[in-house]
Design an enzyme around this catalytic site. Sequence first.
Site: not given
Length: 509
Positions: A51, A78-79, A165, A167, A220, A223-224, A365
Site C-alpha cells: 500500500g 511490503c506495507y 513484490h 506478484e 452482446g 460480460d452481459s 475478465k
Amino acid sequence: MILIVDFGSQYNQLIARRVRENHVYCQIEPPDISIDAIKALDPEGIILSGGPASIYSKGAPRVDRGIFNLGIPVLGICYGLHYMIDSLDGNVIGSQKREYGFAELLIKKQKGMFAGVSKKTQCWMSHGDSIGKLPSGFTATASTANTSIAAAEDIKRKFYALQFHPEVVHTKEGKKMLANFLFNICRCKKSWSMKSFINDAVEEIRRQVGSEKVILGLSGGVDSSVAAVLLNKAIGKQLTCVFVDNGVLRENEAERVIEMFSKHLRINLRFARSGKIFLKRLKGVTDPEKKRKIIGRTFIEVFDKEAQKIKGVRFLAQGTLYPDLIESRSAFGGPSAVIKSHHNVGGLPKKMNLKLVEPLKHLFKDEVRLLGKELGLADDVVWRQPFPGPGLAVRIIGEVTPRRLAVLRQADTILLEEIRAQHLYYKLWQSFAVLLPIKSVGVMGDQRTYENILAIRAVTSDDAMTADWAQLPHDILARISNRIINEVRGVNRVVYDISSKPPSTIEWE
Ligand code: XMP
C-alpha cells in the site's frame, strides 16, 4: 480460500490473479473487515497487500490484530510486512530514500516460501520504510544490496514477510514463491475452477431471487452474455433479457444477438428497436461528452419502458466484474478525474426500484471467458473484442448522421473481415475504424475527389487500462486501405493511428 487484505496497493488485483491462477479461490477485502467476518470466511491463509501509506503516517490502514491469533499462515507484502512487524513486537524504520526497481535477492535458505527458488534471483522493490528490528520468533531469510532484511519468517507461527513484490512479473520467481505459500504453507487444494463455480453460482442465484422475475440488459458483449446464460441456467423463464438497438451498432449486430440468444439459446429476449429516438437526440451534437450522456440517458429511458411491459420484475441482473467491485469500494483510490463518462446501466436500479443480481462480481475478465466457454457459449461471443456502450457514435468524430453511420459501418465491416481473415481478431484487444470530420483531396480515375478521411485503430492490451498500437503487417494495412478506399463511397484516404494509451485513449471520444 485465501483472504487478501487490501491496503491499497496498485498490485493487489494482481495478487488475486496469481492466487486464482493456481486454482485457489481468494477474496480481496478492505482492512476494516471485522475479525468475525474473517472467521466466517474461514480462510486457509491471509495475504496482507502492499500500500502507499507509511506505517507511522496518520490514518495508515490497519486490520484487526486478531488475525495473528487465528492459527493460520499470514504473508505480509511490503506495507503488509510493515504492518505485520509493527503489530507484533518488531519495528519499522522510515527512510527518506525510496528503493524502487529491480534488485538481486540473495536467499539464505531455499525452504518455505523459497523452496525450489534460485539462491540469487531478481526481485522487484518499491518501498520507503524497511524493517528495523524483527519481532521475536522471526529470522531473516533474504537480503538485497540495499535492504539487509528483504524477507523474514516465523516458521512456528507460519508468518512470512516479503519486502519485495512477488506478484509482479519483474520478480522472476515470484509465482513459485506464491505457490509455495499456497500449497506448502497454507496447504490449499486446487479446487477453484469454473466448473465448481457454476454449481455454487446457480444455487446462490436461486436462493437470492426465489420465484421472482429478473431483467437483464444484454449488449452482446462478453460480460452481459455470460451473465445471461448463467442466469438462464439458474432460473430459466424467470429471466427476461432486453436488447436495445440504439441505432449506433455495428452492421448486423442486432440480428446476431437475436439469432444467438433468442433462437439458438432460447432465452426470453425483448428487442427494443429504438435507433430513431437515439439518432434524433444526437442530431447536431458534436461534443463527445454530450453524445455519451444523451446515449446513456436515452438507454435508461428505453430500457425502463421495456421493463414496465414485464409485470412484477423485482431484480436487475448486471455483468459487473470483480475489478469494478473492488474499485468502487476502495478506500484509497479517491475520486479520479472523469476522462470519459462511461455509458452503463448505473442509474437503472435506483430509478426502477430494483434489487441487483450480480453473479459475476467475484470474477476477473479471463475467468468470465472461461465460464462462458464452460457454459457452452461460442468463441465468437467469449472472445469478442470490447465494443463501447455509446457504440459508433464515439467513432464518428463530429455529428452522427445516418449517412456518416452508413460510411463507418461499411468501412468497419471491411476492416473486421480482413482482420479475421488474417487470424488477427483474437490477438488484438480491439480493432475498429473511426470516421473523421475532415475532407482531403484525392484522385480517382482521373477525377478529383474531395472526401472523408478514415482512421484505423488496432491495439493490444491486457485490461484496457494501458494499450499499445498494434504493429500490423504493412501488407495487411495496405489491403485494408485499398479495399476501404475502393469499396466505400465517401472515403478517399485511410490513416493508421499510432498512439498508445496513455497518453491517448483507445476510443477517440
Ligand atoms: P478508452 O477509450 O477510455 O476505453 O481507452 C477503454 C475501454 O473501454 C471501452 N469503452 C467503453 N465501454 N461503455 C463501455 O461499456 C463505454 O461508455 C465505453 N467507453 C469506452 C473501450 O472500447 C475500451 O475497450
